[in-house]
Design a protein around this motif. Structure first.
Motif, PDB file in Angstrom:
ATOM      1  N   ALA A  72       0.845  -1.205   0.000  1.00  0.00           N
ATOM      2  CA  ALA A  72       0.000   0.000   0.000  1.00  0.00           C
ATOM      3  C   ALA A  72       0.879   1.252   0.000  1.00  0.00           C
ATOM      4  CB  ALA A  72      -0.892  -0.003   1.234  1.00  0.00           C
ATOM      5  N   ASN A  73       0.441   2.272  -0.702  1.00  0.00           N
ATOM      6  CA  ASN A  73       1.160   3.559  -0.764  1.00  0.00           C
ATOM      7  C   ASN A  73       2.625   3.409  -1.173  1.00  0.00           C
ATOM      8  OD1 ASN A  73      -1.039   4.185   1.658  1.00  0.00           O
ATOM      9  ND2 ASN A  73      -0.783   5.788   0.125  1.00  0.00           N
ATOM     10  N   SER A  74       2.871   2.465  -2.049  1.00  0.00           N
ATOM     11  CA  SER A  74       4.260   2.236  -2.479  1.00  0.00           C
ATOM     12  C   SER A  74       4.340   2.177  -3.990  1.00  0.00           C
ATOM     13  CB  SER A  74       4.780   0.916  -1.910  1.00  0.00           C
ATOM     14  OG  SER A  74       4.793   0.980  -0.513  1.00  0.00           O
ATOM     15  N   ALA A  75       5.568   2.262  -4.492  1.00  0.00           N
ATOM     16  CA  ALA A  75       5.831   2.053  -5.923  1.00  0.00           C
ATOM     17  C   ALA A  75       7.067   1.178  -6.019  1.00  0.00           C
ATOM     18  CB  ALA A  75       6.062   3.386  -6.613  1.00  0.00           C
ATOM     19  N   ARG A  76       7.086   0.299  -7.010  1.00  0.00           N
ATOM     20  CA  ARG A  76       8.254  -0.570  -7.171  1.00  0.00           C
ATOM     21  C   ARG A  76       9.246   0.041  -8.161  1.00  0.00           C
ATOM     22  NH1 ARG A  76       6.072  -5.962  -9.090  1.00  0.00           N
ATOM     23  NH2 ARG A  76       8.178  -6.704  -8.677  1.00  0.00           N
ATOM     24  N   ALA A  77       8.747   0.875  -9.059  1.00  0.00           N
ATOM     25  CA  ALA A  77       9.641   1.571  -9.987  1.00  0.00           C
ATOM     26  C   ALA A  77       9.133   2.991 -10.152  1.00  0.00           C
ATOM     27  CB  ALA A  77       9.659   0.868 -11.341  1.00  0.00           C
ATOM     28  N   LEU A  78      10.074   3.916 -10.255  1.00  0.00           N
ATOM     29  CA  LEU A  78       9.727   5.332 -10.386  1.00  0.00           C
ATOM     30  C   LEU A  78      10.411   5.896 -11.622  1.00  0.00           C
ATOM     31  CD1 LEU A  78       8.667   8.042  -9.209  1.00  0.00           C
ATOM     32  CD2 LEU A  78      10.797   8.158  -7.880  1.00  0.00           C
ATOM     33  N   ILE A  79       9.626   6.532 -12.488  1.00  0.00           N
ATOM     34  CA  ILE A  79      10.197   7.205 -13.663  1.00  0.00           C
ATOM     35  C   ILE A  79       9.995   8.701 -13.466  1.00  0.00           C
ATOM     36  CG2 ILE A  79      10.112   7.454 -16.175  1.00  0.00           C
ATOM     37  CD1 ILE A  79       8.801   4.630 -16.258  1.00  0.00           C
ATOM     38  N   VAL A  90       5.046   9.342 -21.447  1.00  0.00           N
ATOM     39  CA  VAL A  90       5.807   8.163 -21.017  1.00  0.00           C
ATOM     40  C   VAL A  90       4.852   7.145 -20.392  1.00  0.00           C
ATOM     41  CG1 VAL A  90       7.514   7.354 -19.324  1.00  0.00           C
ATOM     42  CG2 VAL A  90       8.026   9.332 -20.756  1.00  0.00           C
ATOM     43  N   HIS A  91       3.927   7.665 -19.586  1.00  0.00           N
ATOM     44  CA  HIS A  91       2.982   6.736 -18.952  1.00  0.00           C
ATOM     45  C   HIS A  91       2.142   6.011 -19.999  1.00  0.00           C
ATOM     46  CE1 HIS A  91      -0.906   5.668 -17.016  1.00  0.00           C
ATOM     47  NE2 HIS A  91      -0.029   4.952 -16.352  1.00  0.00           N
ATOM     48  N   ALA A  92       1.705   6.745 -21.022  1.00  0.00           N
ATOM     49  CA  ALA A  92       0.891   6.110 -22.075  1.00  0.00           C
ATOM     50  C   ALA A  92       1.687   4.988 -22.746  1.00  0.00           C
ATOM     51  CB  ALA A  92       0.459   7.152 -23.099  1.00  0.00           C
ATOM     52  N   SER A  93       2.982   5.237 -23.003  1.00  0.00           N
ATOM     53  CA  SER A  93       3.812   4.196 -23.627  1.00  0.00           C
ATOM     54  C   SER A  93       3.980   3.006 -22.689  1.00  0.00           C
ATOM     55  CB  SER A  93       5.201   4.739 -23.984  1.00  0.00           C
ATOM     56  OG  SER A  93       5.078   5.775 -24.920  1.00  0.00           O
ATOM     57  N   VAL A  94       4.272   3.288 -21.421  1.00  0.00           N
ATOM     58  CA  VAL A  94       4.468   2.202 -20.449  1.00  0.00           C
ATOM     59  C   VAL A  94       3.204   1.339 -20.377  1.00  0.00           C
ATOM     60  CG1 VAL A  94       4.830   1.685 -17.995  1.00  0.00           C
ATOM     61  CG2 VAL A  94       6.195   3.457 -19.096  1.00  0.00           C
ATOM     62  N   ALA A  95       2.054   2.007 -20.336  1.00  0.00           N
ATOM     63  CA  ALA A  95       0.790   1.270 -20.234  1.00  0.00           C
ATOM     64  C   ALA A  95       0.578   0.382 -21.468  1.00  0.00           C
ATOM     65  CB  ALA A  95      -0.367   2.244 -20.061  1.00  0.00           C
ATOM     66  N   THR A 104       0.469  -2.665 -12.409  1.00  0.00           N
ATOM     67  CA  THR A 104      -0.271  -1.406 -12.403  1.00  0.00           C
ATOM     68  C   THR A 104       0.676  -0.240 -12.696  1.00  0.00           C
ATOM     69  OG1 THR A 104       0.041  -1.360 -10.022  1.00  0.00           O
ATOM     70  CG2 THR A 104      -2.099  -2.119 -10.817  1.00  0.00           C
ATOM     71  N   THR A 105       0.157   0.765 -13.412  1.00  0.00           N
ATOM     72  CA  THR A 105       0.966   1.934 -13.762  1.00  0.00           C
ATOM     73  C   THR A 105       0.140   3.191 -13.491  1.00  0.00           C
ATOM     74  OG1 THR A 105       0.145   2.072 -16.028  1.00  0.00           O
ATOM     75  CG2 THR A 105       2.042   0.652 -15.676  1.00  0.00           C
ATOM     76  N   TYR A 106       0.828   4.287 -13.226  1.00  0.00           N
ATOM     77  CA  TYR A 106       0.109   5.532 -12.927  1.00  0.00           C
ATOM     78  C   TYR A 106       1.047   6.708 -13.133  1.00  0.00           C
ATOM     79  CZ  TYR A 106      -3.106   8.615 -10.381  1.00  0.00           C
ATOM     80  OH  TYR A 106      -3.965   9.626 -10.042  1.00  0.00           O
ATOM     81  N   ALA A 107       0.490   7.879 -13.462  1.00  0.00           N
ATOM     82  CA  ALA A 107       1.317   9.086 -13.613  1.00  0.00           C
ATOM     83  C   ALA A 107       0.820  10.175 -12.673  1.00  0.00           C
ATOM     84  CB  ALA A 107       1.266   9.589 -15.055  1.00  0.00           C
ATOM     85  N   ILE A 127       4.511   0.706 -11.349  1.00  0.00           N
ATOM     86  CA  ILE A 127       5.345   1.741 -11.985  1.00  0.00           C
ATOM     87  C   ILE A 127       4.672   3.091 -11.827  1.00  0.00           C
ATOM     88  CG2 ILE A 127       6.318   2.610 -14.145  1.00  0.00           C
ATOM     89  CD1 ILE A 127       6.857  -0.009 -15.063  1.00  0.00           C
ATOM     90  N   LEU A 128       5.388   4.014 -11.223  1.00  0.00           N
ATOM     91  CA  LEU A 128       4.872   5.366 -11.064  1.00  0.00           C
ATOM     92  C   LEU A 128       5.709   6.311 -11.922  1.00  0.00           C
ATOM     93  CD1 LEU A 128       2.886   7.196  -9.485  1.00  0.00           C
ATOM     94  CD2 LEU A 128       4.726   7.545  -7.816  1.00  0.00           C
TER      95      LEU A 128
END
Ligand code: AMP
Length: 444
Positions: A72-79, A90-95, A104-107, A127-128
């Motif tokens: 919860a409230n965490s990210a495993r990778a940050l861009i 970038v988020h659209a490409s990652v998704a 899960t991905t989010y910007a 991925i955030l």
């Protein structure tokens, strides 16, 4: 070489195939195996080289194959990205790359309400994608913890420093776990970037691919000298004469963007503008409408336009020259992509001669000047060349006008920048230094 030979898993291969990616680009061929092997990376690569897939695809594979479920409230990778638009892109490409993966991905970025972002982060995201300021806000409000972070990507790191984010990056650095993989992408490698890399990266592999200004081989560039006050008039004249259909126009300031858009709209021309003062939703809408050709002329500041990927853009106009010469390369790199030809026209007034000279020195070419009949400037733009010299000729006494046009016109020839060697960023060994350069924040 194929993506399969790089060792990618089937759901990623399927996504790339759907997107029509057949062969890896040079940056992908180098970055994908290195990231999969867990290496830190220092890559000289700009937008347009395929760098996003270069880091995102192997990152998605690592997150799928390794590591615990996101907390919860965490990210495993940050861009980290310099601008909101780039974060969205970038988020659209990652998704897209992640479409067949259980990740899960989010910007997150500023300029929009933070509350929905806090809600979304409650469950954690694999991925955030974030801009630095909003990331820090979320961290300080305990909406985000970074102790589970496996990988950090610094995208367009040079731009983040140009925009004055060095203090934010230093703060983020203190929030990160010591053990992590870090990937740094930058168009240029200034001393400040090397300092940043020395701080953030651990025994990085250096990757260098042809910079964007090589792709500018396909961009015809020229300059039209003009008096400052006549620029709007010249723009409209050239637009009508050239029957321009889709043009990305760069202006120096937010006010400059607004003034030109007002002027064009007043003439019934289908124009819109993007700059940092406009709400994010408005900027995104203008961009989407431009991409779908609903808007003919998009006027932008450098900040708003950084890294945008617009397919088949035929023409870029520099209504004002950029203050930072490197921005010229980014600007003209919006056209002439993927093997298409493009044109880049700069309207240059006498005040801008030093900027013109800096651009010519950086790109190692003297830009051809084309006088537009009836727009010859009263304030002459002094001669410049790739050596960085500005030749100020002594003023000649005015001759009385004769019939038939008079003055000698420099019609020049098209410059194909393929004729000149591009300025290439070279990667020198990384310096290990203890602190960031936290110089004064530059406002743009
Ligand atoms: P980027 O440099 O990541 O912004 O990518 C520039 C453009 O190239 C984007 O439109 C990508 O979708 C596209 N692209 C990236 N990699 C490939 C590839 N291997 N084959 C074809 N197109 C690609």
């Amino acid at each position: 070489m194929t993506f399969a030979t790089l060792g990618l898993i089937e759901p990623l291969l399927r996504a790339l195939e759907t997107l029509g990616y057949q062969t890896p680009t040079p940056v992908q061929a180098q970055a994908i195996p290195a990231v999969l092997a867990g290496r830190d990376l220092m890559a000289a690569a700009q937008t347009g080289t395929g760098k996003t897939a270069g880091f995102a695809v192997p990152l998605l594979q690592l997150l799928t194959m390794e590591g615990p479920k996101v907390a919860a409230n965490s990210a495993r990778a940050l861009i980290l990205c310099p601008t909101r638009e780039l974060a969205e892109q970038v988020h659209a490409s990652v998704a897209e790359y992640a479409q067949h993966l259980p990740l899960t991905t989010y910007a997150v970025y500023g300029g929009v309400s933070i509350n929905p972002q806090m809600m979304k982060l409650r469950k954690g995201v694999d991925i955030l994608v974030a801009t630095p300021g909003r990331l820090i806000d979320l961290f300080r409000q305990n909406a985000l913890k970074l102790n589970q972070l496996q990988t950090l990507v610094l995208d367009e790191a040079d731009r983040m420093l140009d925009l004055g984010f060095s203090e934010e990056l230093a703060n983020i650095y203190r929030m990160l776990p010591k053990k992590r993989q870090t990937l740094l992408f930058s168009a240029t490698f200034s001393d400040d970037i090397r300092v940043l890399a020395g701080q953030m990266l651990n025994d990085p592999l250096s990757i260098e691919v042809s910079p964007r200004n090589v792709a500018a081989n396909t961009v015809k560039q020229w300059v039209v000298p003009v008096d400052k006050k006549r620029k709007p008039e010249l723009f409209v004249h050239l637009m009508r004469k050239g029957r321009w259909k889709q043009v990305l126009v760069f202006a120096k300031t937010r006010n400059g963007v607004d003034a030109l858009v007002d002027k064009l709209q007043g003439l019934g021309i289908n124009a819109d503008g993007i700059h940092g003062d406009k709400p994010q939703a408005t900027r995104q809408r203008a961009l989407d409408r431009f991409k779908s050709s609903e808007v003919q002329i998009l006027v932008a500041t450098d900040v708003a336009a950084r890294g945008l990927d617009i397919e088949d853009l035929p023409l870029v106009v520099n209504f004002d020259l950029p203050i930072v010469a490197e921005d010229y390369i980014h600007r003209i790199g919006r056209t002439g992509r993927a093997g298409n030809t493009g044109e880049a026209i700069s309207l240059v007034c006498a005040d801008e001669v030093n900027m013109l000279s800096a651009i010519e020195m950086l790109t190692r070419q003297t830009l051809t000047r084309k006088m537009e009949p009836d727009f010859e400037p009263e304030h002459r733009v002094p001669d410049t060349d790739a050596s960085g010299q500005v030749v100020k000729k002594p003023k000649k006494p005015k001759k009385p006008k004769t019939s038939g046009g008079g003055g000698k016109r420099n019609l020049g020839k098209w410059v194909d920048s393929g004729e000149v060697a591009p300025a290439e960023p070279s990667i020198k060994p990384v310096r290990k230094v203890p602190v960031f350069n936290t110089g004064p924040r530059k406002k743009k």
